[in-house]
Enzyme design. Structure first.
Site, PDB file in Angstrom:
ATOM      1  CG  HIS A   1       4.554   4.098   8.024  1.00  0.00           C
ATOM      2  ND1 HIS A   1       5.533   2.846   8.301  1.00  0.00           N
ATOM      3  CD2 HIS A   1       5.225   5.287   7.297  1.00  0.00           C
ATOM      4  CE1 HIS A   1       6.484   3.235   7.350  1.00  0.00           C
ATOM      5  NE2 HIS A   1       6.433   4.487   6.432  1.00  0.00           N
TER       6      HIS A   1
ATOM      7  CG  ASP B   1       4.714  12.503   3.701  1.00  0.00           C
ATOM      8  OD1 ASP B   1       5.493  12.796   3.385  1.00  0.00           O
ATOM      9  OD2 ASP B   1       3.742  11.813   3.039  1.00  0.00           O
TER      10      ASP B   1
HETATM   11  N1  ACO Z   1      -6.663   8.309   8.962  1.00  0.00           N
HETATM   12  C1  ACO Z   1      -7.969   7.606   9.666  1.00  0.00           C
HETATM   13  N2  ACO Z   1      -8.185   6.287   9.310  1.00  0.00           N
HETATM   14  C2  ACO Z   1      -6.453   5.787   8.971  1.00  0.00           C
HETATM   15  C3  ACO Z   1      -5.384   6.543   8.938  1.00  0.00           C
HETATM   16  C4  ACO Z   1      -5.711   7.544   8.334  1.00  0.00           C
HETATM   17  N3  ACO Z   1      -4.578   8.417   7.893  1.00  0.00           N
HETATM   18  N4  ACO Z   1      -4.392   5.729   8.644  1.00  0.00           N
HETATM   19  C5  ACO Z   1      -5.194   4.081   8.405  1.00  0.00           C
HETATM   20  N5  ACO Z   1      -6.223   4.308   9.082  1.00  0.00           N
HETATM   21  C6  ACO Z   1      -7.371   3.417   9.276  1.00  0.00           C
HETATM   22  C7  ACO Z   1      -7.252   2.960   8.865  1.00  0.00           C
HETATM   23  O1  ACO Z   1      -9.015   2.938   8.350  1.00  0.00           O
HETATM   24  C8  ACO Z   1      -8.383   1.110   9.425  1.00  0.00           C
HETATM   25  O2  ACO Z   1      -9.317   0.972  10.059  1.00  0.00           O
HETATM   26  P1  ACO Z   1     -10.306   0.031  10.051  1.00  0.00           P
HETATM   27  O3  ACO Z   1      -9.243  -1.360  10.593  1.00  0.00           O
HETATM   28  O4  ACO Z   1     -10.823   0.439  10.680  1.00  0.00           O
HETATM   29  O5  ACO Z   1     -10.619  -0.318   8.888  1.00  0.00           O
HETATM   30  C9  ACO Z   1      -5.962   1.066   9.459  1.00  0.00           C
HETATM   31  O6  ACO Z   1      -6.129   2.262  10.180  1.00  0.00           O
HETATM   32  C10 ACO Z   1      -5.317   0.173   8.990  1.00  0.00           C
HETATM   33  O7  ACO Z   1      -5.621   1.126   7.789  1.00  0.00           O
HETATM   34  P2  ACO Z   1      -4.698   0.750   6.751  1.00  0.00           P
HETATM   35  O8  ACO Z   1      -5.281   0.953   5.087  1.00  0.00           O
HETATM   36  O9  ACO Z   1      -5.112  -1.374   6.350  1.00  0.00           O
HETATM   37  O10 ACO Z   1      -3.349   0.244   6.728  1.00  0.00           O
HETATM   38  P3  ACO Z   1      -1.901   0.277   6.096  1.00  0.00           P
HETATM   39  O11 ACO Z   1      -0.791   0.068   6.694  1.00  0.00           O
HETATM   40  O12 ACO Z   1      -1.980  -0.481   5.159  1.00  0.00           O
HETATM   41  O13 ACO Z   1      -1.781   1.921   5.841  1.00  0.00           O
HETATM   42  C11 ACO Z   1      -0.558   3.600   4.854  1.00  0.00           C
HETATM   43  C12 ACO Z   1      -0.465   2.480   5.981  1.00  0.00           C
HETATM   44  C13 ACO Z   1      -1.206   3.707   3.249  1.00  0.00           C
HETATM   45  C14 ACO Z   1       0.124   4.914   5.248  1.00  0.00           C
HETATM   46  C15 ACO Z   1      -2.795   4.634   5.684  1.00  0.00           C
HETATM   47  O14 ACO Z   1      -2.422   4.731   7.051  1.00  0.00           O
HETATM   48  C16 ACO Z   1      -2.910   6.363   5.066  1.00  0.00           C
HETATM   49  O15 ACO Z   1      -3.129   5.949   4.554  1.00  0.00           O
HETATM   50  N6  ACO Z   1      -1.589   7.001   6.136  1.00  0.00           N
HETATM   51  C17 ACO Z   1      -2.861   8.546   4.956  1.00  0.00           C
HETATM   52  C18 ACO Z   1      -1.844   8.652   3.770  1.00  0.00           C
HETATM   53  C19 ACO Z   1      -0.543   9.070   4.309  1.00  0.00           C
HETATM   54  O16 ACO Z   1      -0.394   9.396   4.980  1.00  0.00           O
HETATM   55  N7  ACO Z   1       0.016   8.327   3.374  1.00  0.00           N
HETATM   56  C20 ACO Z   1       1.939   8.691   4.050  1.00  0.00           C
HETATM   57  C21 ACO Z   1       2.602   7.299   4.372  1.00  0.00           C
HETATM   58  S1  ACO Z   1       4.040   8.505   4.987  1.00  0.00           S
HETATM   59  C22 ACO Z   1       4.540   7.646   3.447  1.00  0.00           C
HETATM   60  O17 ACO Z   1       4.992   7.254   2.744  1.00  0.00           O
HETATM   61  C23 ACO Z   1       6.326   8.987   3.505  1.00  0.00           C
END
Ligand code: ACO
Length: 372
Positions: free
Chosen positions: A258, A309
């Site tokens: 998140h 979610d």
């Molecule tokens: N699974 C595996 N790795 C992850 C995940 C995940 N779900 N989420 C983040 N990471 C990792 C990224 O690969 C990244 O790793 P790195 O630094 O080694 O490259 C690091 O964590 C940071 O990730 P970002 O995408 O930069 O973090 P951001 O704050 O932008 O992402 C997000 C937030 C988009 C929600 C992300 O965690 C994600 O894609 N989650 C999966 C989708 C999801 O569940 N969305 C629902 C969110 S809640 C809502 O909207 C109601």
């Protein structure tokens, strides 16, 4: 060019002021902790809180429910259109179209006054579930079920989808899920709604755009992907290996991570209890075991908490709800928060128009087509 620091994804940037909710000191809607709201309040009470600013008295709640019942009418022309949209269309796309269609019949459509926005928002809170349920039934080859004014919002939603009497446990689970999905400060879809309303476009335009933003798998669309993950894993005995392999391949596990919550999403914790109860009731304990294994490995390896979610998908699955309805179920709850933000934006508006950093070609002179 401005000398303000650039933050990709606007992370950490203040996008505006709001009195609707805050994530400081726990997630609070208009000052109330979500833990208290989820335990004690119905979705209608929370919808009233978000739209009108205060929890309703008994009399106000009664009036609110009467207005929702009266506002639930969806013009037959829209139901006819739902029949004609190809069955292959995603329900989120149908919700977006449905919201847009509702604008054409709404008597207040172009009026951005607070009073008109409240009337339109209340109608959408009642009408969008009718569209969701009607489309679900039509795709399944069944006739839509009319809304029932004597049922609560959650009971009515389940009734219109299944045409079966929902149990008190299902009604409470749906209420909790809707309360927790109702609002979340400056998330991507709410920000979208605020950007659209900052041009002084109307509420239906803002909500239609917000539905589009919510569809994406990095936002609300994740709850449908979560069930695909759980079904792909299949067996509890294979869950640990599956998730370790996925993480090794750098697969993004839907339902984890998140932008704001780095250790715990309080909404996920609250829904988990209801997942346990409904899993036991429906004989789905193995799915809970798979979820637990994935959760502990992702937490251990990546330090990522499950987001709202993650448990929501299982909760809906245990209530026999088709996967294509999971993100639309988010829509019908979040329309309350979106509308509260639209009203806030209209009440104290400044056009939202940030700067960009130009990374293109340097300045150059036009070359006539014959000389290129
Ligand atoms: N699974 C595996 N790795 C992850 C995940 C995940 N779900 N989420 C983040 N990471 C990792 C990224 O690969 C990244 O790793 P790195 O630094 O080694 O490259 C690091 O964590 C940071 O990730 P970002 O995408 O930069 O973090 P951001 O704050 O932008 O992402 C997000 C937030 C988009 C929600 C992300 O965690 C994600 O894609 N989650 C999966 C989708 C999801 O569940 N969305 C629902 C969110 S809640 C809502 O909207 C109601």
């Amino acid at each position: 060019m401005s000398d303000v620091k650039y933050s990709p994804g606007l992370e950490g940037v203040i996008g505006g002021e709001t009195a609707v909710s805050t994530l400081e000191d726990g997630l609070r809607y208009r000052g109330y902790l979500i833990e208290e709201l989820a335990e004690h309040a119905t979705f209608e009470e929370v919808a009233h809180l978000l739209l009108h600013g205060e929890l309703p008295t008994m009399r106000e709640l009664q009036n609110f429910r009467e207005r929702l019942a009266a506002g639930a009418h969806v013009p037959p022309e829209i139901i006819e259109t739902l029949r004609k949209i190809p069955a292959s269309a995603s329900t989120m796309d149908v919700m977006r179209t449905g919201c847009s269609l509702l604008a054409h019949w709404d008597p207040d459509v172009g009026d951005n006054s607070r009073e008109a926005n409240l009337r339109k928002a209340e109608r959408l809170v009642a009408q969008l579930p009718v569209i969701l349920a009607a489309r679900a039934r039509l795709v399944a080859g069944k006739e839509p079920v009319s809304p029932d004014a004597h049922r609560s919002w959650s009971a009515n939603l389940l009734w219109m989808i299944h045409r079966l009497e929902p149990s008190p446990r299902w009604i409470k689970a749906m209420d909790v899920s809707a309360v927790l999905y109702a609002e979340h400060e400056f998330n991507a879809s709410t920000f979208t709604a605020r950007v659209v309303s900052s041009t002084l476009a109307d509420l239906h335009c803002a909500i239609t755009a917000a539905i589009g933003a919510l569809k994406g798998p990095l936002h609300g669309g994740a709850n449908e992907r979560v069930l695909e993950v759980l079904q792909q894993v299949g067996k509890a005995s294979e869950a640990e290996q599956w998730v370790r392999d996925a993480l090794a391949k750098k697969v993004r596990i839907m339902g984890f991570g998140h932008r704001v919550y780095k250790t715990v999403d309080p909404r996920a914790e609250l829904i988990k209890k209801f997942c346990r109860e409904l899993a036991e009731e429906s004989g789905n304990q193995e799915m809970e075991q798979i979820a637990d294994t994935l959760e502990s490995v992702v937490k251990g390896e990546k330090k990522l908490p499950p987001n709202v979610d993650w448990p929501s998908a299982r909760l809906y699955y245990y209530m026999n709800l088709p996967v294509s309805l999971y993100t639309p179920l988010f829509v019908v709850a979040r329309v309350t928060g979106w509308s509260a933000h639209v009203m806030e934006q209209h009440a104290n508006n400044r056009l939202i128009r940030p700067d960009g950093i130009y990374v293109g070609k340097p300045a150059r002179s036009f070359v006539p087509i014959e000389a290129r």
